[in-house]
Scaffold this motif. Structure first.
Motif, PDB file in Angstrom:
ATOM      1  N   VAL A   1       0.734  30.579 -67.849  1.00 59.82           N
ATOM      2  CA  VAL A   1       1.672  31.680 -67.904  1.00 59.82           C
ATOM      3  C   VAL A   1       1.685  32.372 -66.548  1.00 59.82           C
ATOM      4  CG1 VAL A   1       2.247  33.834 -69.081  1.00 59.82           C
ATOM      5  CG2 VAL A   1       1.204  31.965 -70.362  1.00 59.82           C
ATOM      6  N   VAL A   2       2.868  32.445 -65.963  1.00 60.61           N
ATOM      7  CA  VAL A   2       3.041  33.144 -64.695  1.00 60.61           C
ATOM      8  C   VAL A   2       4.050  34.268 -64.914  1.00 60.61           C
ATOM      9  CG1 VAL A   2       2.450  31.134 -63.280  1.00 60.61           C
ATOM     10  CG2 VAL A   2       4.833  31.548 -63.899  1.00 60.61           C
ATOM     11  N   THR A   3       4.066  35.216 -64.018  1.00 55.88           N
ATOM     12  CA  THR A   3       5.014  36.322 -64.142  1.00 55.88           C
ATOM     13  C   THR A   3       6.120  36.179 -63.108  1.00 55.88           C
ATOM     14  OG1 THR A   3       3.644  37.692 -62.697  1.00 55.88           O
ATOM     15  CG2 THR A   3       3.307  37.941 -65.064  1.00 55.88           C
ATOM     16  N   LEU A   4       7.247  36.738 -63.444  1.00 57.62           N
ATOM     17  CA  LEU A   4       8.405  36.706 -62.568  1.00 57.62           C
ATOM     18  C   LEU A   4       8.105  37.469 -61.284  1.00 57.62           C
ATOM     19  CD1 LEU A   4      11.420  36.042 -62.113  1.00 57.62           C
ATOM     20  CD2 LEU A   4      11.936  38.227 -63.222  1.00 57.62           C
ATOM     21  N   VAL A   5       8.357  36.811 -60.169  1.00 55.85           N
ATOM     22  CA  VAL A   5       8.209  37.430 -58.856  1.00 55.85           C
ATOM     23  C   VAL A   5       9.533  37.245 -58.129  1.00 55.85           C
ATOM     24  CG1 VAL A   5       6.992  37.346 -56.641  1.00 55.85           C
ATOM     25  CG2 VAL A   5       5.739  36.921 -58.759  1.00 55.85           C
ATOM     26  N   LEU A   6      10.029  38.304 -57.552  1.00 56.29           N
ATOM     27  CA  LEU A   6      11.270  38.223 -56.778  1.00 56.29           C
ATOM     28  C   LEU A   6      10.932  37.999 -55.309  1.00 56.29           C
ATOM     29  CD1 LEU A   6      13.358  41.092 -58.404  1.00 56.29           C
ATOM     30  CD2 LEU A   6      13.402  38.652 -58.900  1.00 56.29           C
ATOM     31  N   PHE A   7      11.304  36.848 -54.810  1.00 55.72           N
ATOM     32  CA  PHE A   7      11.034  36.512 -53.421  1.00 55.72           C
ATOM     33  C   PHE A   7      12.205  36.928 -52.536  1.00 55.72           C
ATOM     34  CE2 PHE A   7       8.282  33.614 -55.762  1.00 55.72           C
ATOM     35  CZ  PHE A   7       7.086  33.795 -55.085  1.00 55.72           C
ATOM     36  N   LYS A   8      11.886  37.307 -51.327  1.00 58.97           N
ATOM     37  CA  LYS A   8      12.903  37.716 -50.355  1.00 58.97           C
ATOM     38  C   LYS A   8      13.973  36.630 -50.256  1.00 58.97           C
ATOM     39  CE  LYS A   8      13.375  39.289 -45.600  1.00 58.97           C
ATOM     40  NZ  LYS A   8      12.684  39.594 -44.366  1.00 58.97           N
ATOM     41  N   GLY A   9      15.215  37.055 -50.345  1.00 54.54           N
ATOM     42  CA  GLY A   9      16.329  36.119 -50.239  1.00 54.54           C
ATOM     43  C   GLY A   9      16.753  35.478 -51.548  1.00 54.54           C
ATOM     44  N   ALA A  10      16.015  35.732 -52.620  1.00 58.93           N
ATOM     45  CA  ALA A  10      16.362  35.127 -53.910  1.00 58.93           C
ATOM     46  C   ALA A  10      17.650  35.729 -54.455  1.00 58.93           C
ATOM     47  CB  ALA A  10      15.226  35.333 -54.907  1.00 58.93           C
ATOM     48  N   GLU A  11      18.474  34.896 -55.057  1.00 57.41           N
ATOM     49  CA  GLU A  11      19.727  35.347 -55.661  1.00 57.41           C
ATOM     50  C   GLU A  11      19.483  36.425 -56.718  1.00 57.41           C
ATOM     51  OE1 GLU A  11      22.949  33.525 -58.776  1.00 57.41           O
ATOM     52  OE2 GLU A  11      22.193  32.171 -57.242  1.00 57.41           O
ATOM     53  N   LEU A  12      18.370  36.335 -57.408  1.00 58.80           N
ATOM     54  CA  LEU A  12      18.068  37.289 -58.477  1.00 58.80           C
ATOM     55  C   LEU A  12      17.948  38.722 -57.947  1.00 58.80           C
ATOM     56  CD1 LEU A  12      17.638  37.591 -61.490  1.00 58.80           C
ATOM     57  CD2 LEU A  12      15.210  37.082 -61.138  1.00 58.80           C
ATOM     58  N   ILE A  13      17.557  38.887 -56.711  1.00 57.35           N
ATOM     59  CA  ILE A  13      17.459  40.234 -56.136  1.00 57.35           C
ATOM     60  C   ILE A  13      18.830  40.910 -56.164  1.00 57.35           C
ATOM     61  CG2 ILE A  13      17.053  41.531 -54.006  1.00 57.35           C
ATOM     62  CD1 ILE A  13      14.769  39.579 -53.399  1.00 57.35           C
ATOM     63  N   GLU A  14      19.864  40.159 -55.832  1.00 57.32           N
ATOM     64  CA  GLU A  14      21.220  40.723 -55.869  1.00 57.32           C
ATOM     65  C   GLU A  14      21.632  41.069 -57.297  1.00 57.32           C
ATOM     66  OE1 GLU A  14      22.750  41.735 -53.163  1.00 57.32           O
ATOM     67  OE2 GLU A  14      20.983  40.972 -52.114  1.00 57.32           O
ATOM     68  N   ARG A  15      21.206  40.267 -58.249  1.00 59.81           N
ATOM     69  CA  ARG A  15      21.524  40.536 -59.655  1.00 59.81           C
ATOM     70  C   ARG A  15      20.789  41.782 -60.158  1.00 59.81           C
ATOM     71  NH1 ARG A  15      21.811  34.780 -62.775  1.00 59.81           N
ATOM     72  NH2 ARG A  15      24.056  34.568 -62.490  1.00 59.81           N
ATOM     73  N   VAL A  16      19.601  42.043 -59.622  1.00 62.34           N
ATOM     74  CA  VAL A  16      18.875  43.265 -59.960  1.00 62.34           C
ATOM     75  C   VAL A  16      19.600  44.465 -59.357  1.00 62.34           C
ATOM     76  CG1 VAL A  16      16.726  44.564 -59.590  1.00 62.34           C
ATOM     77  CG2 VAL A  16      16.625  42.155 -60.252  1.00 62.34           C
ATOM     78  N   LYS A  17      19.973  44.354 -58.090  1.00 59.49           N
ATOM     79  CA  LYS A  17      20.657  45.458 -57.401  1.00 59.49           C
ATOM     80  C   LYS A  17      21.993  45.801 -58.063  1.00 59.49           C
ATOM     81  CE  LYS A  17      18.655  44.673 -52.832  1.00 59.49           C
ATOM     82  NZ  LYS A  17      18.932  44.208 -51.448  1.00 59.49           N
ATOM     83  N   SER A  18      22.694  44.790 -58.581  1.00 55.28           N
ATOM     84  CA  SER A  18      24.003  45.027 -59.209  1.00 55.28           C
ATOM     85  C   SER A  18      23.875  45.405 -60.692  1.00 55.28           C
ATOM     86  CB  SER A  18      24.876  43.783 -59.078  1.00 55.28           C
ATOM     87  OG  SER A  18      24.376  42.746 -59.914  1.00 55.28           O
ATOM     88  N   HIS A  19      22.648  45.501 -61.164  1.00 57.57           N
ATOM     89  CA  HIS A  19      22.339  45.851 -62.558  1.00 57.57           C
ATOM     90  C   HIS A  19      22.794  44.780 -63.550  1.00 57.57           C
ATOM     91  CE1 HIS A  19      21.012  49.730 -61.145  1.00 57.57           C
ATOM     92  NE2 HIS A  19      22.155  49.864 -60.492  1.00 57.57           N
ATOM     93  N   GLU A  20      22.990  43.566 -63.060  1.00 59.47           N
ATOM     94  CA  GLU A  20      23.305  42.435 -63.938  1.00 59.47           C
ATOM     95  C   GLU A  20      22.031  41.932 -64.619  1.00 59.47           C
ATOM     96  OE1 GLU A  20      25.300  37.970 -63.629  1.00 59.47           O
ATOM     97  OE2 GLU A  20      25.082  39.167 -61.814  1.00 59.47           O
ATOM     98  N   PHE A  21      20.883  42.138 -63.965  1.00 61.89           N
ATOM     99  CA  PHE A  21      19.580  41.730 -64.511  1.00 61.89           C
ATOM    100  C   PHE A  21      18.665  42.936 -64.479  1.00 61.89           C
ATOM    101  CE2 PHE A  21      15.257  39.993 -64.130  1.00 61.89           C
ATOM    102  CZ  PHE A  21      15.249  39.081 -65.179  1.00 61.89           C
ATOM    103  N   HIS A  22      18.085  43.256 -65.632  1.00 63.24           N
ATOM    104  CA  HIS A  22      17.170  44.379 -65.741  1.00 63.24           C
ATOM    105  C   HIS A  22      15.748  43.854 -65.928  1.00 63.24           C
ATOM    106  CE1 HIS A  22      21.132  45.835 -67.190  1.00 63.24           C
ATOM    107  NE2 HIS A  22      20.845  46.800 -66.318  1.00 63.24           N
TER     108      HIS A  22
END
Length: 151
Positions: A124-145
């Motif tokens: 079991v690993v935990t979600l880590v947001l790496f620099k440059g990952a597309e998911l960072i933009e989804r967090v910033k746009s509130h598409e992913f919480h």
């Protein structure tokens, strides 16, 4: 990697490390499902055992949202193919991958998928947001919480 190349690698390992009892490797589900049953059995005979598969989630919704390029059924097919070839495998799942909105689906469908398979180990690993990952933009746009640490 092509089966022939993997078999060449195992020959080199066996030649240089005769005490080696098995070869472990990371693999994606589609790496496995591209192999024939005969190829998987040849890899098992050559020493490949204890593969690690990053299924990350049992939810097609989560896998699609995260652009993982695999499906629940593809992950299950890969695990069953390894079982048929008598190759032991562990699976990696990622806590928080569904975020707040898909958390229930992520948890329930991952548990359901794992109950249909027989990994020797669950990592079991935990979600880590790496620099440059597309998911960072989804967090910033509130598409992913993101999940809160205690969640």
């Amino acid at each position: 990697m092509k089966t022939e190349k993997l078999l060449q690698i195992s020959d080199i390992i066996r030649e240089n490390f005769p005490e080696c009892s098995y070869i472990s490797a990371f693999s994606r589900a589609d790496d496995i499902t591209r192999k024939t049953p005969e190829e998987l059995k040849a890899l098992k005979t050559a020493g490949y055992d204890r593969l690690c598969i990053g299924i990350e989630s049992g939810s097609d919704e989560v896998l699609k949202f995260q652009n993982k390029g695999v499906t629940r059924s593809g992950n299950l097919q890969a695990m069953k193919m390894l079982e048929d070839a008598d190759i032991k495998y562990s699976v990696y799942i990622m806590l928080g991958l569904g975020g707040q909105d898909m958390s229930a689906a992520h948890v329930n469908e991952t548990a359901s998928l794992l109950n249909m398979a027989s990994p020797f180990e669950l990592t079991v690993v935990t979600l880590v947001l790496f620099k440059g990952a597309e998911l960072i933009e989804r967090v910033k746009s509130h598409e992913f919480h993101r999940m809160h640490p205690l969640d």
